[in-house]
Write a protein that holds these residues in place. Structure first.
Motif: not given
Length: 144
Positions: A100-106, A108-118
């Motif tokens: 989502e637009k708001q997630e793109q600015s997070s 990369i460590n947060i994004l990698e962790a989110e992928a694991v959680i999802h």
């Protein structure tokens, strides 16, 4: 006095959100599939494959011995089981979507962790009471 950076606050908030999802019981059986995740600033992806009990145990033993997943890890697997070829497993996509637009600015460590959680959320009911082997390309997420 000191101030926490926005990125650190995001990291800590994410960790706190995991408290009800993470539980380890060494006596649990292994889940029948392994999961591989990845993320970028554009989106997230995850695939899974049923690699069989013997291959699952081989992966687990090598990770446990090496302490982390690395190129050394693959060389040890190949020595112990020459027929092991990760590209021959029946991989299927479980997540492939842009952020989502708001997630793109997070970070990369947060994004990698989110992928694991999802990806774990995808199997939440089915893999309950099981140990899950995940291949993750982020040392930060692996340590957490």
């Amino acid at each position: 006095y000191f101030f926490l950076s926005h990125a650190l606050v995001e990291d800590l908030t994410l960790l706190l959100s995991w408290k009800d999802k993470i539980y380890a019981d060494c006596g649990m059986p292994f889940w029948r599939e392994i999961i591989v995740t990845d993320a970028s600033t554009k989106g997230e992806g995850a695939v899974c494959a049923n690699i069989g009990y013997e291959n699952t145990m081989l992966l687990y033993e090598c990770v446990e011995k090496k302490g982390a997943f690395s190129t050394l890890f693959f060389s040890e697997i190949e020595q112990r089981s020459p027929s092991f070829n990760i590209s021959h497993f029946p991989w299927r996509t479980i997540i492939s979507k842009p952020w989502e637009k708001q997630e793109q600015s997070s970070h990369i460590n947060i994004l990698e962790a989110e992928a694991v959680i999802h990806s774990l959320d995808h199997f939440a009911g089915a893999a309950n009471s099981s140990k899950v082997i995940m291949l993750v390309d982020s040392n930060v997420v692996v340590v957490v």
